[in-house]
Design an enzyme around this catalytic site. Structure first.
Site, PDB file in Angstrom:
ATOM      1  N   VAL A  41      -3.059   1.651  -3.169  1.00  0.00           N
ATOM      2  CA  VAL A  41      -3.877   1.801  -1.982  1.00  0.00           C
ATOM      3  C   VAL A  41      -4.162   3.284  -1.737  1.00  0.00           C
ATOM      4  O   VAL A  41      -3.702   4.151  -2.473  1.00  0.00           O
ATOM      5  CB  VAL A  41      -3.181   1.174  -0.759  1.00  0.00           C
ATOM      6  CG1 VAL A  41      -2.981  -0.319  -0.964  1.00  0.00           C
ATOM      7  CG2 VAL A  41      -1.847   1.864  -0.472  1.00  0.00           C
TER       8      VAL A  41
ATOM      9  N   SER B 295       0.901  -2.124  15.390  1.00  0.00           N
ATOM     10  CA  SER B 295       1.573  -1.116  14.561  1.00  0.00           C
ATOM     11  C   SER B 295       0.694  -0.657  13.415  1.00  0.00           C
ATOM     12  O   SER B 295       0.734   0.516  13.024  1.00  0.00           O
ATOM     13  CB  SER B 295       2.856  -1.683  13.964  1.00  0.00           C
ATOM     14  OG  SER B 295       3.903  -1.661  14.871  1.00  0.00           O
TER      15      SER B 295
ATOM     16  N   ASN C 241      -5.398   8.404  -7.164  1.00  0.00           N
ATOM     17  CA  ASN C 241      -4.368   8.536  -8.192  1.00  0.00           C
ATOM     18  C   ASN C 241      -4.365   7.337  -9.125  1.00  0.00           C
ATOM     19  O   ASN C 241      -3.443   7.158  -9.913  1.00  0.00           O
ATOM     20  CB  ASN C 241      -2.986   8.722  -7.554  1.00  0.00           C
ATOM     21  CG  ASN C 241      -2.556   7.510  -6.726  1.00  0.00           C
ATOM     22  OD1 ASN C 241      -3.373   6.636  -6.423  1.00  0.00           O
ATOM     23  ND2 ASN C 241      -1.292   7.463  -6.344  1.00  0.00           N
TER      24      ASN C 241
ATOM     25  N   ASP D  25       9.996   5.946  12.943  1.00  0.00           N
ATOM     26  CA  ASP D  25       9.981   4.525  12.586  1.00  0.00           C
ATOM     27  C   ASP D  25      11.270   4.176  11.860  1.00  0.00           C
ATOM     28  O   ASP D  25      12.326   4.725  12.173  1.00  0.00           O
ATOM     29  CB  ASP D  25       8.746   4.241  11.718  1.00  0.00           C
ATOM     30  CG  ASP D  25       8.175   2.851  11.951  1.00  0.00           C
ATOM     31  OD1 ASP D  25       8.846   1.884  11.603  1.00  0.00           O
ATOM     32  OD2 ASP D  25       7.062   2.756  12.497  1.00  0.00           O
TER      33      ASP D  25
ATOM     34  N   HIS E  22       9.034  -1.367   7.663  1.00  0.00           N
ATOM     35  CA  HIS E  22       7.967  -1.113   8.620  1.00  0.00           C
ATOM     36  C   HIS E  22       7.426   0.308   8.512  1.00  0.00           C
ATOM     37  O   HIS E  22       6.207   0.543   8.469  1.00  0.00           O
ATOM     38  CB  HIS E  22       8.483  -1.379  10.030  1.00  0.00           C
ATOM     39  CG  HIS E  22       7.427  -1.343  11.093  1.00  0.00           C
ATOM     40  ND1 HIS E  22       7.177  -0.223  11.861  1.00  0.00           N
ATOM     41  CD2 HIS E  22       6.564  -2.293  11.516  1.00  0.00           C
ATOM     42  CE1 HIS E  22       6.205  -0.484  12.724  1.00  0.00           C
ATOM     43  NE2 HIS E  22       5.814  -1.736  12.543  1.00  0.00           N
TER      44      HIS E  22
END
Length: 830
Positions: A209, A363, A205, A135, A191
């Site tokens: 997210v 994606s 953690n 990517d 991206h």
């Protein structure tokens, strides 16, 4: 595969888009009747059992997350709603648990929630697996991914400026930048970092997210510039680098036209056991891009929060699966703005230092599948592409039309099922098994008999450690659909069989050789009665029924409960709402609307046979009889009913009628006894009778033959000539009226229909209205609740389905351009 001449291209990833619509409608819960879409008739269906030599799976399983999916319906897990979600694995990442951070009416990480990823994390978190992300690179300094960035130990511990591992790349400590031919794959586009976060953002953690495989490693291979441009010649070296350095999964969130050198490199990866996952593109059109068109690549499309294909998502014959791809929250590379001038997509919005961003496109669907591949390889290190494809296929949530279709492929990936089972496919048979005991210490071996193309049907059978078995049968064709659930004891004796109809409602339950027929509002009670045999029960679900019925001998009639299951006779004259022919039980109903006399009596219930029990009903607002026991009926028991506002509550013949523990309120005559020499009236509460409460009439009968026994009743505020004693009986039966009280029963709230009595009432324990729904209702014996009665059984899963499903009624309305490795195209609209 088409043989197109090689073409050198300039590649661009297109990520610009407009804002997400904030309009949303909350989910609506399904009720217990929407278990699936099933019908009844299975009499001409035969099933063939096949014995398999099954290899033993080498991993533990957890079955509490299993969903029973419909082959004809869209069954959506409830993971996207804002409440009632139980998480198995402990997840302390804030955005996983937050809701509406940018004004949306769903979880911030709705994709992980929709897929019930927490159940999968009880089995695997991706440890020991490296995923190559080809990517725009990665922001390897991002605090929510930096510990999961792959490092090349040989170069990390080697000499600077030396190719220590001899792979042709000097100091490639954390991957390679194929754009600038150096060892710094820093993401200046954004991206690649976003895609990487979906796969392997650090979990538990306490930050940001969490990724699908949050303990996996990411190998960043940079092939795009900051503007999204690339060169076809660098794709093949990037693929070969990943394979030669030992990765097991390659994520390709990009599209390209056919180029033989690159195709050969993908073939090289496949030949070396690497699982390749690619996006299908965002044109909202038939698939036309590689590598998704290759047979040995998993092609992934996108769905939104409503589990409907995103309008930008390409489709076609090579589509394999779909995954959440709209409005996906993940990592933001520092200083990047992939949408180009749209900081409102940052999270927090418009914060130049925001570490997170939401992006839509195929994606963002693709890395969910790559992350699942890492979970499965960590669990089963020898997993092949064929293993992976098979397990995803048979575990998928089937969306769209039954089986594979061009818009959803085999459906949405289902991580917990894919990890919990292994599968074989041998023509009409697919088999899965979970050999390790689950949390209930149950060992399950399951057989599926299925043929999607011919719609022949399916059987699943499970054997438990106790020796009990459950079997689930499904047959569907052009006209009939059948779903049946059965449970057997260790001796193979059928304990219970539940059949469903095409609208998903329970049609009948067979238990102990007897059948309960289920009728729903708007359906014919009489038709169910006519289908029943002596000893069977017709069970009425809650609702209002406008029907006059004849209850055949030996057939019972029961309502769901006596407040919400209503038979309304519409005050028709000369008719009976229910006429019984004997050997019946009638209970848990409200029966109202019986008509006037008009020369011929009308009744809520007319009893014309022997051995009839009427109990736990509300019989009210009938213009003549509530219950009319006919002259030659005998062995009748009327108990625990509530009679309100009838002309005559009960009229008895001369013999064998027991009236006990009823409440009579505001009737003209509560009990009318005709020559009732063996009738017993005891422990009732009678109040508000406008003419007489208990009236016995002797038509020329010799009093010495005996009269009704009337005892231990509570009589209050009745207006006939007997005063509050309320008894109008022949004088020579006074010796049979012992123990009757004249006292106020102190009803709890008669104005609102509550005729129960408190403990301080003089009628307490004597004749208070006391329904016995819990003792006799099919709802507690063999109805819907039986499906959740055995927590470790297959029926428990069926019973949970209504709770696990939701019907999403909202969607997104954002516009997105994403990740095309080709010349610029116009944007697609979701």
């Amino acid at each position: 595969m088409k043989n197109i001449a090689p073409i050198a291209l300039l590649f661009l990833m297109l990520l610009a888009g407009t804002a997400i619509s904030e309009q949303a409608i909350p989910f609506q819960e399904d009720d217990e009747s929407t278990i699936s879409r099933w019908t009844e008739d299975s009499q001409d269906i035969t099933f063939r059992w096949t014995v398999f030599l099954m290899r033993k799976a080498a991993y533990n399983t957890r079955l509490s997350s299993v969903f029973i999916k419909s082959e004809s319906d869209q069954i959506i897990p409830k993971a996207v709603t804002s409440s009632d979600l139980s998480t198995n694995a402990v997840v302390n990442d804030p955005y996983y648990n937050s809701f509406g951070s940018w004004g949306q009416n769903y979880y911030d990480m709705w994709g992980m929630r929709w897929l019930n990823a927490s159940y999968a994390w009880d089995i695997s978190t991706g440890s020991g697996v490296t995923v190559a992300v080809i990517d725009s690179g990665i922001d390897y300094n991002h605090s929510d991914i930096n510990d999961n960035v792959w490092t090349n130990a040989a170069e990390l511990n080697g000499l600077p400026g030396v190719d220590d591992d001899g792979n042709g790349y000097i100091d490639d400590v954390r991957g390679w930048d194929f754009i600038n031919s150096d060892n710094d794959p820093m993401d200046d586009r954004g991206h690649g970092t976003h895609v990487t976060g979906v796969i392997a953002a650090e979990g538990n953690n306490g930050q940001g997210v969490i990724g699908m495989a949050y303990n996996a490693k990411i190998m960043p291979l940079k092939i795009f510039t900051s503007t999204g441009s690339s060169n076809v010649d660098i794709i093949a070296p990037a693929i070969r680098y990943a394979v030669d350095m030992g990765v097991r999964v390659i994520n390709c969130s990009f599209s390209m036209t056919f180029y033989q050198v690159a195709i050969d490199a993908f073939q090289y990866a496949y030949d070396h056991g690497v699982i390749i996952v690619a996006s299908v593109g965002n044109d909202g059109a038939i698939m036309s891009w590689y590598p998704a068109l290759l047979d040995y690549v998993i092609a992934v499309g996108s769905i939104g929060v409503d589990a409907v294909r995103s309008s930008f998502s390409n489709y076609g014959s090579q589509l394999d699966f779909v995954a959440p791809g709209s409005d996906t929250l993940s990592l933001r590379a520092a200083g990047t703005d992939p949408y180009g001038g749209r900081p409102d997509f940052f999270v927090p919005a418009n914060d130049p230092n925001a570490q997170y961003i939401r992006i839509s496109g195929t994606s963002t669907a693709t890395p969910f599948v790559s992350g699942l591949a890492a979970l499965m390889i960590s669990q089963t290190p020898g997993l092949t592409f064929a293993d992976f494809s098979r397990r995803l296929k048979f575990s998928a949530y089937d969306l769209g039309t039954t089986g594979w279709d061009q818009y959803y492929g085999w459906g949405s990936i289902n991580p917990s099922w894919a990890l919990s089972y292994d599968w074989y496919d041998s023509g009409r048979i697919k088999t899965y098994w979970a050999p390790a005991p689950d949390t209930y210490n149950v060992v399950r071996y399951d057989y599926y008999d299925e043929d999607f193309s011919n719609n022949l049907g399916r059987i699943s059978m499970r054997t438990y450690s106790s020796g009990e078995q459950s079997r689930y049968l499904e047959y569907w064709g052009s006209t009939n659909v059948v779903k049946i659930a059965e449970r057997y004891n260790a001796e193979g004796i059928l304990l219970i069989r539940t059949e469903y109809r095409s609208d998903g409602k329970i049609d009948r339950v067979i238990k102990d050789g007897l059948t309960a027929f289920y009728v729903y509002a708007g359906e014919s009670i009489q038709a169910a009665i006519n289908s029943a045999s002596p000893g069977d029960t017709v069970y009425l679900k809650a609702g209002t029924y406008n029907e006059h019925i004849v209850l055949n001998s030996g057939v019972n009639l029961k309502g769901q409960d006596n407040y919400t299951t209503i038979l309304n006779g519409g005050y028709a004259p000369h008719t009976n709402i229910i006429k019984t022919l004997g050997n019946n039980i009638i209970e848990n109903l409200t029966i109202t609307g019986g008509g006037p006399y008009l020369g011929d009596p009308s009744s809520a219930i007319r009893i014309e046979g022997n051995n009839v029990t009427v109990r736990s009903n509300i019989i009210k607002d009938n213009q003549y009889y509530g219950i009319h026991v006919w002259w030659y009926a005998g062995a009748v028991a009327i108990e625990r009913n509530l009679f309100i506002n009838n002309c005559i509550g009960v009229q008895l013949p001369q013999d064998q009628t027991l009236i006990q523990y009823n409440t009579f309120a505001d009737n003209v005559i509560s009990i009318n006894i005709l020559n009732g020499k063996t009738a017993t009236v005891r422990n009732n509460i009678i109040t508000g009778s406008s003419y007489q409460s208990i009236y016995e009439f002797c038509w020329g009968q010799n009093p010495t033959n005996g009269f009704a026994q009337v005892s231990d009743n509570t009589l209050f505020n009745n207006m006939e000539k007997g005063g509050d004693s309320s008894l109008n009986l022949p004088p020579d039966v006074e010796n049979k009226t012992n123990g009757n009280n004249i006292a106020n029963p102190l009803f709890t709230d008669p104005a609102n229909g509550d005729y129960t009595v408190p403990e301080n009432s003089p009628a307490y324990g004597r004749g208070a209205y006391a329904p016995i729904v819990g003792e006799t209702s099919l709802k507690s014996n063999v109805g819907v609740n039986v499906l959740s009665a055995e927590s470790a059984s297959y029926f428990d899963m069926l019973g949970q389905l209504a709770e696990q499903n939701a019907t999403p009624t909202y969607g997104l309305a954002d516009n997105g351009k994403t990740d095309l490795l080709t010349a610029p195209t116009t944007s697609s609209t979701l």
